[in-house]
Design a protein around this motif. Structure first.
Motif, PDB file in Angstrom:
ATOM      1  N   ALA A  20      39.341  33.011  39.485  1.00 39.13           N
ATOM      2  CA  ALA A  20      38.443  32.548  40.552  1.00 39.13           C
ATOM      3  C   ALA A  20      39.208  31.793  41.627  1.00 39.13           C
ATOM      4  N   ILE A  21      40.182  30.993  41.201  1.00 39.36           N
ATOM      5  CA  ILE A  21      40.922  30.148  42.139  1.00 39.36           C
ATOM      6  C   ILE A  21      41.889  30.958  42.992  1.00 39.36           C
ATOM      7  N   GLN A  22      42.578  31.926  42.387  1.00 43.43           N
ATOM      8  CA  GLN A  22      43.652  32.611  43.108  1.00 43.43           C
ATOM      9  C   GLN A  22      43.154  33.359  44.347  1.00 43.43           C
ATOM     10  N   GLY A  23      41.982  33.963  44.246  1.00 48.05           N
ATOM     11  CA  GLY A  23      41.468  34.692  45.397  1.00 48.05           C
ATOM     12  C   GLY A  23      41.168  33.796  46.578  1.00 48.05           C
ATOM     13  N   LEU A  24      40.708  32.558  46.290  1.00 54.56           N
ATOM     14  CA  LEU A  24      40.392  31.621  47.371  1.00 54.56           C
ATOM     15  C   LEU A  24      41.643  30.988  47.955  1.00 54.56           C
ATOM     16  N   LEU A  25      42.682  30.821  47.143  1.00 57.89           N
ATOM     17  CA  LEU A  25      43.914  30.202  47.635  1.00 57.89           C
ATOM     18  C   LEU A  25      44.541  30.993  48.784  1.00 57.89           C
ATOM     19  N   TYR A  26      44.322  32.304  48.775  1.00 57.31           N
ATOM     20  CA  TYR A  26      44.949  33.155  49.791  1.00 57.31           C
ATOM     21  C   TYR A  26      44.082  33.365  51.031  1.00 57.31           C
ATOM     22  N   THR A  27      42.931  32.679  51.104  1.00 54.45           N
ATOM     23  CA  THR A  27      42.060  32.870  52.272  1.00 54.45           C
ATOM     24  C   THR A  27      42.742  32.558  53.616  1.00 54.45           C
ATOM     25  N   PRO A  28      43.697  31.617  53.705  1.00 53.77           N
ATOM     26  CA  PRO A  28      44.351  31.407  55.003  1.00 53.77           C
ATOM     27  C   PRO A  28      45.111  32.636  55.513  1.00 53.77           C
ATOM     28  N   PHE A  29      45.425  33.576  54.616  1.00 54.79           N
ATOM     29  CA  PHE A  29      46.231  34.733  54.985  1.00 54.79           C
ATOM     30  C   PHE A  29      45.406  36.013  55.170  1.00 54.79           C
ATOM     31  N   TYR A  30      44.135  35.968  54.815  1.00 56.84           N
ATOM     32  CA  TYR A  30      43.300  37.156  54.951  1.00 56.84           C
ATOM     33  C   TYR A  30      42.949  37.424  56.416  1.00 56.84           C
ATOM     34  N   LYS A  31      42.655  38.677  56.707  1.00 61.93           N
ATOM     35  CA  LYS A  31      42.208  39.073  58.049  1.00 61.93           C
ATOM     36  C   LYS A  31      40.823  39.722  57.964  1.00 61.93           C
ATOM     37  N   ILE A  32      39.972  39.071  57.195  1.00 59.31           N
ATOM     38  CA  ILE A  32      38.625  39.583  56.938  1.00 59.31           C
ATOM     39  C   ILE A  32      37.735  39.427  58.169  1.00 59.31           C
ATOM     40  N   LYS A  33      36.956  40.468  58.456  1.00 58.55           N
ATOM     41  CA  LYS A  33      35.944  40.435  59.513  1.00 58.55           C
ATOM     42  C   LYS A  33      34.557  40.493  58.868  1.00 58.55           C
ATOM     43  N   ARG A  34      33.540  40.282  59.697  1.00 60.56           N
ATOM     44  CA  ARG A  34      32.165  40.283  59.178  1.00 60.56           C
ATOM     45  C   ARG A  34      31.813  41.594  58.483  1.00 60.56           C
ATOM     46  N   ARG A  35      32.287  42.708  58.998  1.00 64.56           N
ATOM     47  CA  ARG A  35      31.955  44.002  58.397  1.00 64.56           C
ATOM     48  C   ARG A  35      32.520  44.121  56.980  1.00 64.56           C
ATOM     49  N   HIS A  36      33.674  43.481  56.751  1.00 64.04           N
ATOM     50  CA  HIS A  36      34.268  43.530  55.414  1.00 64.04           C
ATOM     51  C   HIS A  36      33.443  42.696  54.426  1.00 64.04           C
ATOM     52  N   ILE A  37      32.962  41.535  54.887  1.00 65.86           N
ATOM     53  CA  ILE A  37      32.083  40.709  54.062  1.00 65.86           C
ATOM     54  C   ILE A  37      30.808  41.484  53.739  1.00 65.86           C
ATOM     55  N   PHE A  38      30.262  42.177  54.742  1.00 63.48           N
ATOM     56  CA  PHE A  38      29.024  42.932  54.565  1.00 63.48           C
ATOM     57  C   PHE A  38      29.197  44.023  53.503  1.00 63.48           C
ATOM     58  N   ILE A  39      30.281  44.774  53.590  1.00 64.36           N
ATOM     59  CA  ILE A  39      30.533  45.852  52.620  1.00 64.36           C
ATOM     60  C   ILE A  39      30.741  45.272  51.224  1.00 64.36           C
ATOM     61  N   ALA A  40      31.501  44.177  51.128  1.00 61.92           N
ATOM     62  CA  ALA A  40      31.736  43.540  49.823  1.00 61.92           C
ATOM     63  C   ALA A  40      30.431  43.005  49.242  1.00 61.92           C
ATOM     64  N   ALA A  41      29.550  42.487  50.110  1.00 59.17           N
ATOM     65  CA  ALA A  41      28.250  41.985  49.648  1.00 59.17           C
ATOM     66  C   ALA A  41      27.409  43.120  49.074  1.00 59.17           C
ATOM     67  N   ILE A  42      27.424  44.269  49.741  1.00 60.34           N
ATOM     68  CA  ILE A  42      26.703  45.434  49.204  1.00 60.34           C
ATOM     69  C   ILE A  42      27.239  45.790  47.820  1.00 60.34           C
ATOM     70  N   TRP A  43      28.559  45.768  47.685  1.00 62.32           N
ATOM     71  CA  TRP A  43      29.177  46.093  46.392  1.00 62.32           C
ATOM     72  C   TRP A  43      28.671  45.164  45.291  1.00 62.32           C
ATOM     73  N   VAL A  44      28.714  43.841  45.512  1.00 61.07           N
ATOM     74  CA  VAL A  44      28.361  42.908  44.431  1.00 61.07           C
ATOM     75  C   VAL A  44      26.870  42.964  44.105  1.00 61.07           C
ATOM     76  N   PHE A  45      26.008  43.117  45.122  1.00 63.83           N
ATOM     77  CA  PHE A  45      24.573  43.189  44.836  1.00 63.83           C
ATOM     78  C   PHE A  45      24.210  44.525  44.177  1.00 63.83           C
ATOM     79  N   HIS A  46      24.868  45.593  44.596  1.00 65.38           N
ATOM     80  CA  HIS A  46      24.649  46.882  43.939  1.00 65.38           C
ATOM     81  C   HIS A  46      25.107  46.807  42.487  1.00 65.38           C
ATOM     82  N   ASN A  47      26.238  46.145  42.270  1.00 68.02           N
ATOM     83  CA  ASN A  47      26.753  45.981  40.916  1.00 68.02           C
ATOM     84  C   ASN A  47      25.747  45.239  40.041  1.00 68.02           C
ATOM     85  N   GLU A  48      25.110  44.216  40.603  1.00 68.20           N
ATOM     86  CA  GLU A  48      24.099  43.476  39.850  1.00 68.20           C
ATOM     87  C   GLU A  48      22.906  44.338  39.477  1.00 68.20           C
ATOM     88  N   MET A  49      22.475  45.182  40.399  1.00 65.14           N
ATOM     89  CA  MET A  49      21.350  46.069  40.093  1.00 65.14           C
ATOM     90  C   MET A  49      21.710  47.012  38.947  1.00 65.14           C
TER      91      MET A  49
END
Length: 198
Positions: free
Chosen positions: A117-146
């Motif tokens: 859990a920690i390692q993924g957040l530690l690298y956030t200063p180096f990510y180049k994530i845009k809103r569309r990437h968050i949106f796609i990842a959100a679909i993945w996790v909610f679909h996974n829950e269903m």
């Protein structure tokens, strides 16, 4: 803080993390082997949550070592590493409280998933994530829950079967929290930190 950032982007450290995550991913899929054997083929990508999260991060680390960014994989990795890392910590602690005991395996899973859990957040200063990437990842996790809670594909913890509904509710809000944290640490945080190559 600068010292930590220097360590995180050092190639030797990146290689070490890559090896650890590859081994952890292999072990994770092995841990799910018995459940995967009885899982319909079309649900297979959505059952082994933690090893798939660490597999996403393996691709992120490979991209860093190639002096590249893969923003979609960064979003998938950061969100799922935090979500399933924290989920596993809570489920192991909850299972221990229900059964009255925590085994060596429980402790191993708790600490390894906390690190996940920690390692993924530690690298956030180096990510180049845009809103569309968050949106796609959100679909993945909610679909996974269903898939997990509507089709009964969640990880097998027999000691917690009686709490299926409560776990599903907890997991939904953990997804919301995970997406929100990664959004705040990447999209909302104005940072000019680019990945500085060693």
């Amino acid at each position: 803080m600068n010292t930590l950032l220097m360590l995180l982007r050092h190639r030797t450290f990146l290689w070490m993390l890559l090896i650890i995550n590859i081994l952890g991913t292999i072990y994770g899929y092995y841990w799910y082997a018995s459940q995967l054997e009885r899982t319909p083929w079309y649900f297979l990508p959505f059952v082994p949550d933690s090893p798939t999260a660490s597999l996403f991060f393996v691709f992120v680390l490979i991209a860093f070592l190639l002096r590249r960014n893969w923003p979609l994989m960064e979003a998938l990795a950061a969100i799922t590493l935090f979500k399933y890392g924290i989920w596993a910590v809570f489920m192991n602690l909850f299972g221990g409280s229900v059964s009255g005991t925590l085994t060596f395996v429980n402790y191993m899973l708790i600490f390894s998933h906390l690190g996940m859990a920690i390692q993924g957040l530690l690298y956030t200063p180096f990510y180049k994530i845009k809103r569309r990437h968050i949106f796609i990842a959100a679909i993945w996790v909610f679909h996974n829950e269903m898939i997990d809670y509507l089709f009964n594909m969640m990880p097998t913890y027999s000691v917690l079967d009686a709490y299926y509904t409560e776990i599903g509710y907890f997991t939904f809000w953990l997804s919301v929290l995970s997406i929100s944290i990664v959004y705040l640490l990447t999209i909302r945080r104005s940072s000019s930190n680019a990945f500085i190559h060693q």
